[in-house]
Design a protein around this motif. Sequence first.
Motif, PDB file in Angstrom:
ATOM      1  N   LEU A 153      10.605  69.489   9.046  1.00  0.00           N
ATOM      2  CA  LEU A 153      12.049  69.414   8.813  1.00  0.00           C
ATOM      3  C   LEU A 153      12.799  69.285  10.136  1.00  0.00           C
ATOM      4  O   LEU A 153      13.810  68.576  10.226  1.00  0.00           O
ATOM      5  CB  LEU A 153      12.531  70.660   8.059  1.00  0.00           C
ATOM      6  CG  LEU A 153      12.094  70.798   6.601  1.00  0.00           C
ATOM      7  CD1 LEU A 153      12.473  72.173   6.066  1.00  0.00           C
ATOM      8  CD2 LEU A 153      12.711  69.705   5.735  1.00  0.00           C
ATOM      9  N   PHE A 168       9.764  62.136   3.903  1.00  0.00           N
ATOM     10  CA  PHE A 168      10.297  63.082   2.937  1.00  0.00           C
ATOM     11  C   PHE A 168      10.997  62.320   1.815  1.00  0.00           C
ATOM     12  O   PHE A 168      11.527  61.226   2.024  1.00  0.00           O
ATOM     13  CB  PHE A 168      11.338  64.011   3.578  1.00  0.00           C
ATOM     14  CG  PHE A 168      10.767  65.143   4.378  1.00  0.00           C
ATOM     15  CD1 PHE A 168      10.373  66.319   3.765  1.00  0.00           C
ATOM     16  CD2 PHE A 168      10.636  65.039   5.755  1.00  0.00           C
ATOM     17  CE1 PHE A 168       9.861  67.366   4.495  1.00  0.00           C
ATOM     18  CE2 PHE A 168      10.121  66.080   6.504  1.00  0.00           C
ATOM     19  CZ  PHE A 168       9.731  67.251   5.873  1.00  0.00           C
ATOM     20  N   THR A 224      15.080  66.019  -1.020  1.00  0.00           N
ATOM     21  CA  THR A 224      14.971  67.216  -0.183  1.00  0.00           C
ATOM     22  C   THR A 224      16.348  67.731   0.197  1.00  0.00           C
ATOM     23  O   THR A 224      16.566  68.942   0.358  1.00  0.00           O
ATOM     24  CB  THR A 224      14.155  66.908   1.086  1.00  0.00           C
ATOM     25  OG1 THR A 224      12.879  66.404   0.715  1.00  0.00           O
ATOM     26  CG2 THR A 224      13.969  68.154   1.943  1.00  0.00           C
ATOM     27  N   GLU A 263       6.564  63.790   0.816  1.00  0.00           N
ATOM     28  CA  GLU A 263       6.250  62.669  -0.066  1.00  0.00           C
ATOM     29  C   GLU A 263       4.933  61.995   0.287  1.00  0.00           C
ATOM     30  O   GLU A 263       4.060  61.814  -0.565  1.00  0.00           O
ATOM     31  CB  GLU A 263       7.385  61.641  -0.016  1.00  0.00           C
ATOM     32  CG  GLU A 263       7.211  60.497  -0.999  1.00  0.00           C
ATOM     33  CD  GLU A 263       8.409  59.557  -0.995  1.00  0.00           C
ATOM     34  OE1 GLU A 263       8.367  58.554  -0.264  1.00  0.00           O
ATOM     35  OE2 GLU A 263       9.387  59.857  -1.704  1.00  0.00           O
ATOM     36  N   LEU A 304       7.042  68.859  -1.607  1.00  0.00           N
ATOM     37  CA  LEU A 304       7.901  69.105  -0.454  1.00  0.00           C
ATOM     38  C   LEU A 304       7.784  68.003   0.590  1.00  0.00           C
ATOM     39  O   LEU A 304       8.684  67.806   1.391  1.00  0.00           O
ATOM     40  CB  LEU A 304       7.562  70.463   0.162  1.00  0.00           C
ATOM     41  CG  LEU A 304       7.859  71.667  -0.740  1.00  0.00           C
ATOM     42  CD1 LEU A 304       7.416  72.961  -0.073  1.00  0.00           C
ATOM     43  CD2 LEU A 304       9.347  71.743  -1.080  1.00  0.00           C
TER      44      LEU A 304
END
Length: 290
Positions: A96, A175, A179, A160, A158
């Motif tokens: 993230l 992602f 999200t 991809e 969480l």
Amino acid sequence: MTKKPTVEEKLAAAKARGKKAVAKKVEPAQQLMLPMWPEEIRGVPNAVLRGALFTVSKERAMHKQLTPVAAVDGIEIRVQNARLNQQDLDLFEMLLHLQREQPLGNEVEFTAHSMLKALRRPTGGSAHERLTNDLARLMGSIVEIKWIKERKAFLGALVESAFRDDETGRYVLRFNSDTMKLYGQGHTWIDWKERQSLGQNNLAKWLHGFYAGHALPYSYKVETLRELCGSIAVLREFRRVLKRALDELVNINAIASWEIDSGNLVHVRKTPTQSQRKHLARAKVIHKKG
């Protein structure tokens, strides 16, 4: 002497830089960005930290169907396939962190070596294989997070997908744009150095994330905390490791103090951040008006 900027000032500066950078790269309609935070912070959706989605257990249960796990009031969490733990959360927070600098849906690139170093893991062959398995677990574990009051739910993996170049050790990861919806229900700023300093103490890491977003932490029973963190220890053993984990949080100044009263209720005291103090002040004014 130059005044050291506060965490809030760093966050504001980082957010401003992020908006300026995105404006140059994409059209306004395409701008779907995570909140911007500085290098020493990790921004984590509240729902990820307030239940047993990422457990403290090293044992990984397998669920063939969506299965409920413990969460605080107002949130329901169900999981399918391999359970996730605090080592998975370390990796998820790092991913993230890389994604925050560009729109969701854009590729995130990193080398296995750089990721392992950032996670303070060994960098040998077995560590590379472990990283691959950890990424596969984040892609393969299906999560349903439901916000009861809002009548909304996130359902999916969480992470991809990912592509790896074995010659260079470089990963290209993506992602899902959904999200962003996890952040729409609130997020918590995590001090990354504090979390890393807790080493392999999974319960201390879980508690660190759990209490980070609370200006005035609620008091929970020892048994409730055991359920929320996903521990499989017997209550007496959990109470023992809980005390040690809380002491660790005091040692790194994440909390000010703690106590367990005669009713087995855990009381945690911490010093609110500047933004949390403002929130408390606004809440007090609203309460007086009410």
